[in-house]
Design a protein around this motif. Structure first.
Motif, PDB file in Angstrom:
ATOM      1  N   GLN A 485       0.960  -1.154   0.015  1.00  0.00           N
ATOM      2  CA  GLN A 485      -0.031   0.105  -0.006  1.00  0.00           C
ATOM      3  C   GLN A 485       0.930   1.322  -0.148  1.00  0.00           C
ATOM      4  O   GLN A 485       1.874   1.155   0.267  1.00  0.00           O
ATOM      5  CB  GLN A 485      -0.875  -0.070   1.318  1.00  0.00           C
ATOM      6  CG  GLN A 485      -2.063  -0.969   1.185  1.00  0.00           C
ATOM      7  CD  GLN A 485      -3.097  -0.662   2.291  1.00  0.00           C
ATOM      8  OE1 GLN A 485      -3.623   0.614   2.269  1.00  0.00           O
ATOM      9  NE2 GLN A 485      -3.435  -1.770   2.942  1.00  0.00           N
ATOM     10  N   GLN A 488       3.562   2.844   2.681  1.00  0.00           N
ATOM     11  CA  GLN A 488       3.756   1.820   3.381  1.00  0.00           C
ATOM     12  C   GLN A 488       5.048   1.333   2.935  1.00  0.00           C
ATOM     13  O   GLN A 488       5.530   1.448   1.666  1.00  0.00           O
ATOM     14  CB  GLN A 488       2.732   0.647   3.619  1.00  0.00           C
ATOM     15  CG  GLN A 488       1.489   0.880   4.173  1.00  0.00           C
ATOM     16  CD  GLN A 488       1.636   1.284   5.798  1.00  0.00           C
ATOM     17  OE1 GLN A 488       2.071   0.651   6.672  1.00  0.00           O
ATOM     18  NE2 GLN A 488       1.456   2.770   5.957  1.00  0.00           N
ATOM     19  N   LEU A 611      -7.833  -5.677  -1.017  1.00  0.00           N
ATOM     20  CA  LEU A 611      -8.443  -5.296   0.458  1.00  0.00           C
ATOM     21  C   LEU A 611      -8.609  -6.477   1.205  1.00  0.00           C
ATOM     22  O   LEU A 611      -9.524  -7.243   0.961  1.00  0.00           O
ATOM     23  CB  LEU A 611      -9.512  -4.300   0.536  1.00  0.00           C
ATOM     24  CG  LEU A 611     -10.034  -3.738   1.837  1.00  0.00           C
ATOM     25  CD1 LEU A 611      -9.132  -3.000   2.625  1.00  0.00           C
ATOM     26  CD2 LEU A 611     -11.555  -3.268   1.836  1.00  0.00           C
ATOM     27  N   ASP A 612      -7.791  -6.446   2.394  1.00  0.00           N
ATOM     28  CA  ASP A 612      -8.244  -7.786   3.286  1.00  0.00           C
ATOM     29  C   ASP A 612      -9.153  -7.264   4.360  1.00  0.00           C
ATOM     30  O   ASP A 612      -8.723  -6.258   5.184  1.00  0.00           O
ATOM     31  CB  ASP A 612      -6.722  -8.158   3.774  1.00  0.00           C
ATOM     32  CG  ASP A 612      -5.965  -8.802   2.671  1.00  0.00           C
ATOM     33  OD1 ASP A 612      -6.477  -9.405   2.004  1.00  0.00           O
ATOM     34  OD2 ASP A 612      -4.608  -8.646   2.878  1.00  0.00           O
ATOM     35  N   LEU A 614     -10.328  -8.414   7.680  1.00  0.00           N
ATOM     36  CA  LEU A 614      -9.793  -9.021   8.733  1.00  0.00           C
ATOM     37  C   LEU A 614     -10.856  -9.665   9.860  1.00  0.00           C
ATOM     38  O   LEU A 614     -10.777 -10.735  10.189  1.00  0.00           O
ATOM     39  CB  LEU A 614      -8.627  -8.492   9.439  1.00  0.00           C
ATOM     40  CG  LEU A 614      -7.506  -7.757   8.343  1.00  0.00           C
ATOM     41  CD1 LEU A 614      -6.530  -7.133   9.165  1.00  0.00           C
ATOM     42  CD2 LEU A 614      -6.890  -9.191   7.502  1.00  0.00           C
ATOM     43  N   SER A 637     -10.265 -11.437   1.249  1.00  0.00           N
ATOM     44  CA  SER A 637      -9.476 -10.651   0.276  1.00  0.00           C
ATOM     45  C   SER A 637     -10.261 -10.213  -0.757  1.00  0.00           C
ATOM     46  O   SER A 637     -11.003 -10.956  -1.514  1.00  0.00           O
ATOM     47  CB  SER A 637      -8.121 -11.563  -0.121  1.00  0.00           C
ATOM     48  OG  SER A 637      -7.492 -11.693   0.752  1.00  0.00           O
ATOM     49  N   SER A 666      -9.848  -3.904   8.600  1.00  0.00           N
ATOM     50  CA  SER A 666      -9.066  -4.507   7.633  1.00  0.00           C
ATOM     51  C   SER A 666      -7.756  -3.722   7.072  1.00  0.00           C
ATOM     52  O   SER A 666      -7.115  -3.494   7.953  1.00  0.00           O
ATOM     53  CB  SER A 666     -10.009  -3.616   6.284  1.00  0.00           C
ATOM     54  OG  SER A 666      -9.814  -2.459   6.343  1.00  0.00           O
ATOM     55  N   SER A 667      -7.118  -4.081   5.859  1.00  0.00           N
ATOM     56  CA  SER A 667      -5.914  -3.665   5.478  1.00  0.00           C
ATOM     57  C   SER A 667      -5.874  -2.252   4.855  1.00  0.00           C
ATOM     58  O   SER A 667      -4.792  -1.832   4.540  1.00  0.00           O
ATOM     59  CB  SER A 667      -5.268  -4.707   4.561  1.00  0.00           C
ATOM     60  OG  SER A 667      -6.186  -4.620   3.341  1.00  0.00           O
ATOM     61  N   ASP A 668      -6.829  -1.515   4.986  1.00  0.00           N
ATOM     62  CA  ASP A 668      -6.900  -0.130   4.504  1.00  0.00           C
ATOM     63  C   ASP A 668      -6.347   0.655   5.599  1.00  0.00           C
ATOM     64  O   ASP A 668      -6.522   0.934   6.511  1.00  0.00           O
ATOM     65  CB  ASP A 668      -8.329   0.356   4.406  1.00  0.00           C
ATOM     66  CG  ASP A 668      -8.593   1.764   3.807  1.00  0.00           C
ATOM     67  OD1 ASP A 668      -7.237   2.351   3.719  1.00  0.00           O
ATOM     68  OD2 ASP A 668      -9.535   2.293   3.473  1.00  0.00           O
ATOM     69  N   VAL A 669      -4.886   1.087   5.130  1.00  0.00           N
ATOM     70  CA  VAL A 669      -4.040   2.039   6.111  1.00  0.00           C
ATOM     71  C   VAL A 669      -4.520   3.259   6.440  1.00  0.00           C
ATOM     72  O   VAL A 669      -4.208   3.537   7.512  1.00  0.00           O
ATOM     73  CB  VAL A 669      -2.533   2.055   5.424  1.00  0.00           C
ATOM     74  CG1 VAL A 669      -2.101   0.468   5.410  1.00  0.00           C
ATOM     75  CG2 VAL A 669      -2.657   2.667   4.339  1.00  0.00           C
ATOM     76  N   PRO A 672      -8.011   1.712   9.201  1.00  0.00           N
ATOM     77  CA  PRO A 672      -7.844   0.372   9.350  1.00  0.00           C
ATOM     78  C   PRO A 672      -8.932  -0.503  10.175  1.00  0.00           C
ATOM     79  O   PRO A 672      -9.230  -1.692  10.415  1.00  0.00           O
ATOM     80  CB  PRO A 672      -6.485   0.290  10.184  1.00  0.00           C
ATOM     81  CG  PRO A 672      -6.384   1.333  10.704  1.00  0.00           C
ATOM     82  CD  PRO A 672      -6.935   2.380   9.482  1.00  0.00           C
TER      83      PRO A 672
END
Length: 729
Positions: A485, A488, A611-612, A614, A637, A666-669, A672
C-alpha cells in the motif's frame, strides 16, 4: 747659439764621442729655472736648465780657476757660459781671428706632454752650423739616467760634417710604457770650440686625475657596467661576455690597469679568458668615438665607433673577455676584480680595485617521477590494471625524452613506447602503465627512460602481485514485493556470497538509474567478504503512487568475471479503500422482546489493490440487544469492487434506547478500523394494542382499549384487554 761649455773637458769629450760612448750627464730630471735659487742643492741654473756639474777642477772660489773662468758649484767654467752669454766673437773669424764652427740646436728643450701609452711620439731636433768653419758632429746620445722611453735617430757615433749654414735633423721619439711622467736629456757632441757638448732636456707630463670606467660598448662612455650578466647557460657549456675598461678622467692623467682576475680566485664557473693588451696597461683619457679609419692610429680600423686592431684589441682601452662555464645548476654570483690606480676624477669613490658583479644561471634539465616506484598492488589473474606515472622536468632547461620502454613486456605495458618528446622547465606529462597477469604470482620489471638529463637513463621499478580472483553470487536473483500500500514499505534482503579464495570487495551498491524511485538499498558498499563468507544487502520498496514498479540493484565488485551484478526488483503500489453500507443502522422503536431485522451490512473495496477484511464484530460497549449473523468467512481478500456482507438484528430486552457499533478491521491503512453505529429503542405496546398471546415475535397483535378501569366486568367487553371477555365471572 751657445750652450754650456767646459773647456778643459773638451779633449776628453771629443775622445769619448769618437769612441761611441755617452757622456756622463745629470740625474735624468729636467727642471727649468731662471736663476740658481730655482734649482736643487748641488745644481746651477745654466741657460734656463738646472744642471748638476760633475768632474770639474775642484775649485772653491774664482781664484782657484784660470783667467776668464769662474768657480760654479766647484767647477771652473768660462765666465760667459756661467753668465748665460756667449763666448768668443761669434765664431765667424772676425777681427782677424780664424773662422770656427758654431753649433746651434733647435728647439733647446723638448716636452712631449701627455703621449698615449704604447704610441711613439716624434719631434724633430735641428742641428745647425752657424759658424764660419766646418762643424763635425761626433755623437748623439741619451744622457745617463734618462728614461729609456726616449729615443733619437740617428744616435751613437755620427761623424757627420756640416758646412757653414748647413743643418742636420735628428728625430727624437717618446714611446711611453706607463702613465708616469718621464725626463731625460739628449747629449750632442761636436768640435764647436766653445760648445763641445750640448745638452737638450727631454720631458713628458701628465696632468689631471684618472677615472676608471667599464662599459659593455667600446664606443660608449657609459653606463658604468656594474653587473656582467650571462643569463642562462647550460651546465658544462661556456658563454663569453666582453667589457671595456677606459680612462674617463680629467686632463692627461694616465690610468694604470695592473691586473684583472675573478674573485674568488681559482673559480671554475667564471674565468678571465683574455685581456687585450697585456697587463699592466696604461690608458690615456678616452678621446671619444671614431667615424672613420682616419680617426684611428696606424694599424687600427674604425669598427662601430671604436679603433680596433687586427687582434680585436681596442685602442687605449683594456678589452676583457670573461667566460662563464657553470659547474652546477642555479644562480652563480662572483666578481671581476680590476686592479688599477685611478685618482677618482668622478668623485664616486676610489675604485681601487674596481669590482664588477658576475652573474649567471647554470641551467640543465632534470627528470622526476611521481611516484618514484609504481606498485599495482594485488591484481586478480585475468584482470587488467593501469597506473599513472607522472614525468616532470624540475630543471631549468629543456628536457628531451628520447625513449621510454620496459625491460620485460610479458605482463606489463606502457602507452608511449619509443616516443620522443620534450618537456620545458616546469612541464610534466603522464605515462599510463598497464598490468595484465594471466596467472597468480609476483611480477616486476623496470621502466627505462632515456633523456638528456644528468644520470640518464633513469629507471622506475614496477611491481605487482597477481592473485586468484573472488567469485560473487547473490541470492535471490530477483525480488517481487507484490502489493504494497502507498505510504507503506516492504523490505527484503539479498545475500551476497564469495565462492572464491580471496576477499570479495563490494565497492558500490546502487539503484540503476531507470529504476522506480520507490526502490532503495540501505547499504552503499559492504566490508570485504572473505572466501566462503557472506554479506547482506537490504532492499526497500515504499511506493509513492499506485501501479506496477520495477527496478534494478547494481552491485559492483572486484570479481573480474562479473564486476557488475544486477538483481531485478518488482512491486505494485496499491491503495485499497474500505467502504460500508449503510454507514449507520437505526432500528427505531421496537417492542421489547421483538426481534427486528435483519439489516444487511455490506463491506466493499472501493480502491485499488486487494483489501483484506480481517474481522467484523460488535464494538466495545455494544448492548446485547444487537446481534450480527450471517458473517462471511474471514479474513476475506476483496479485489477492487468486491464485497462481503452480514446481517444485523435488534431485539430490545427492555424499554428504552439501546446503542452499539459494528467494528470492521481491514488492511486499509487509511482506515484500518471502521465503526458502524447501531441504535434502537425498546418499547411496550402502543395504546390500544396488546401482546395478548405473549409472543414477542408477533408483537402487539391484539387491538383493545381498557374499560372499566381495566377490571373485567360482566358486560361482554374485554375490560382488561387480555383477549378474554368476562372471564372468571
Amino acid at each position: 747659439m751657445k750652450r754650456l761649455f767646459v773647456p778643459y773637458l773638451l779633449p776628453a769629450l771629443m775622445l769619448f764621442a769618437g769612441c761611441g760612448g755617452s757622456a756622463v750627464g745629470g740625474d735624468g730630471g729636467v727642471i727649468t729655472c731662471v736663476n740658481d735659487a730655482d734649482c736643487a742643492v748641488g745644481q746651477s741654473c745654466i741657460q734656463g736648465v738646472c744642471t748638476t756639474l760633475d768632474g770639474g777642477s775642484g775649485c772653491s772660489s774664482d781664484e782657484d780657476c784660470p783667467a776668464g773662468q769662474s768657480c760654479i758649484q766647484g767647477v771652473c767654467v768660462l765666465k760667459e757660459a756661467a753668465d748665460g752669454g756667449e763666448t768668443g766673437d761669434g765664431g765667424d773669424g772676425a777681427d782677424g781671428l780664424p773662422a770656427v764652427p758654431d753649433i746651434s740646436i733647435e728647439p733647446e728643450a723638448i716636452d712631449f706632454g701627455a703621449a698615449p701609452v704604447g704610441t711613439a711620439v716624434e719631434q724633430k731636433l735641428v742641428v745647425a752650423n752657424e759658424g764660419g768653419a766646418e762643424l763635425t758632429l761626433f755623437s748623439v746620445t741619451l744622457e745617463q739616467g734618462s728614461s729609456t722611453e726616449f729615443g733619437v735617430v740617428p744616435s751613437g757615433n755620427l761623424g757627420r760634417m756640416l758646412g757653414p749654414g748647413e743643418t742636420f735633423e735628428l728625430l727624437v721619439t717618446y714611446t711611453p710604457t706607463d702613465g708616469v711622467a718621464d725626463s731625460g736629456a739628449l747629449l750632442v757632441s761636436s768640435d764647436d770650440p766653445d760648445e763641445a757638448l750640448v745638452r737638450v732636456p727631454l720631458s713628458s707630463s701628465y696632468k689631471g686625475s684618472s677615472e676608471i670606467t667599464a662599459t659593455a660598448d667600446p664606443a660608449a662612455l657609459g653606463p658604468d657596467l656594474a653587473v656582467l650578466d650571462f643569463g642562462s647557460v647550460s651546465v658544462g657549456q661556456r658563454a663569453s661576455r666582453e667589457l671595456f675598461v677606459k680612462n674617463t678622467g680629467r686632463g692627461s692623467a694616465m690610468l694604470a690597469v695592473q691586473q684583472v682576475r675573478v674573485d674568488p680566485e681559482g673559480s671554475l664557473d667564471f674565468t678571465v679568458q683574455s685581456v687585450l693588451p697585456d697587463l699592466p696597461a696604461w690608458l690615456s683619457p678616452y678621446m671619444g668615438t671614431c667615424t672613420s679609419d682616419s680617426d684611428c692610429p696606424q694599424d687600427y680600423t674604425c669598427l662601430s665607433g671604436a679603433c680596433t686592431d687586427s687582434s680585436g684589441g681596442v685602442y687605449d682601452q683594456v678589452k676583457v673577455t670573461v667566460g662563464f662555464t657553470p659547474q652546477r645548476a642555479g644562480e652563480i654570483v662572483e666578481a671581476l676584480v680590476v686592479v688599477n690606480d685611478e685618482d677618482d676624477a668622478a668623485g664616486d669613490g676610489l675604485e681601487q680595485p674596481l669590482r664588477i658583479v658576475l652573474r649567471g644561471e647554470g641551467t640543465q634539465p632534470a627528470i622526476a617521477f611521481e611516484p618514484a616506484r609504481v606498485d599495482f598492488g594485488r591484481i586478480f589473474a585475468g584482470q587488467s590494471a593501469s597506473a599513472e606515472l607522472l614525468i616532470s622536468n624540475p630543471g631549468s632547461e629543456l628536457l628531451a625524452i628520447q625513449s621510454i620502454d620496459l625491460q620485460d613486456r610479458a605482463v606489463f605495458g606502457v602507452d608511449t613506447t619509443g616516443t620522443a618528446f620534450n618537456l620545458a622547465p616546469g612541464e610534466q606529462t603522464q605515462v599510463v602503465l598497464s598490468y595484465t597477469p594471466t596467472q597468480p604470482g609476483i611480477d616486476g620489471t623496470v621502466l627505462v627512460v632515456a633523456s638528456n638529463a644528468p644520470g640518464s637513463p633513469h629507471e622506475v621499478q614496477l611491481t605487482a602481485e597477481a592473485v586468484a580472483p573472488p567469485v560473487i553470487a547473490v541470492s535471490p536473483e530477483s525480488i517481487d514485493f507484490g502489493q504494497v500500500q502507498l505510504t507503506q514499505l516492504a523490505s527484503a534482503s539479498l545475500v551476497v556470497t564469495n565462492t572464491g579464495p580471496n576477499p570479495l570487495e563490494i565497492t558500490s551498491i546502487s539503484m540503476e538509474s531507470s529504476s522506480s524511485p520507490s526502490f532503495s538499498v540501505l547499504q552503499g558498499a559492504l566490508p570485504p567478504i572473505d572466501g566462503g563468507g557472506q554479506g547482506r544487502i537490504d532492499v526497500v520498496f515504499a511506493p509513492q503512487d499506485a501501479g506496477v514498479h520495477q527496478g534494478t540493484v547494481e552491485i559492483r565488485s572486484n570479481d573480474p568475471a562479473l564486476p557488475l551484478l544486477t538483481v531485478s526488483l518488482a512491486g505494485t503500489g496499491v491503495d485499497p479503500e474500505l467502504a460500508v453500507a449503510p454507514a449507520s443502522i437505526d432500528f427505531g422503536d421496537i417492542y421489547v422482546g421483538y426481534r427486528a431485522g435483519p439489516v444487511v451490512l455490506t463491506v466493499s473495496n472501493q480502491g485499488s489493490g486487494t483489501l483484506d477484511v480481517l474481522a467484523i464484530g460488535t464494538g466495545t460497549g455494544t448492548e446485547a440487544d444487537f446481534q450480527i449473523q450471517a458473517l462471511p468467512v474471514l479474513p476475506a481478500s476483496l479485489s477492487p469492487g468486491q464485497s462481503v456482507s452480514c446481517e444485523v438484528y435488534f431485539t430490545p430486552l427492555g424499554t428504552g434506547p439501546r446503542a452499539g457499533s459494528i467494528q470492521i478491521v481491514s488492511s486499509d491503512v487509511d482506515n484500518p478500523l471502521l465503526e458502524v453505529p447501531l441504535s434502537g429503542n425498546g418499547t411496550n405496546c402502543p395504546a390500544g394494542w396488546w401482546d395478548a398471546d405473549g409472543d414477542p415475535s408477533n408483537g402487539c397483535e391484539y387491538r383493545c382499549d381498557l374499560t372499566n378501569g381495566g377490571v373485567e366486568d360482566c358486560d361482554g367487553v374485554d375490560n382488561d384487554c387480555d383477549q378474554q371477555t368476562d372471564e372468571d365471572l
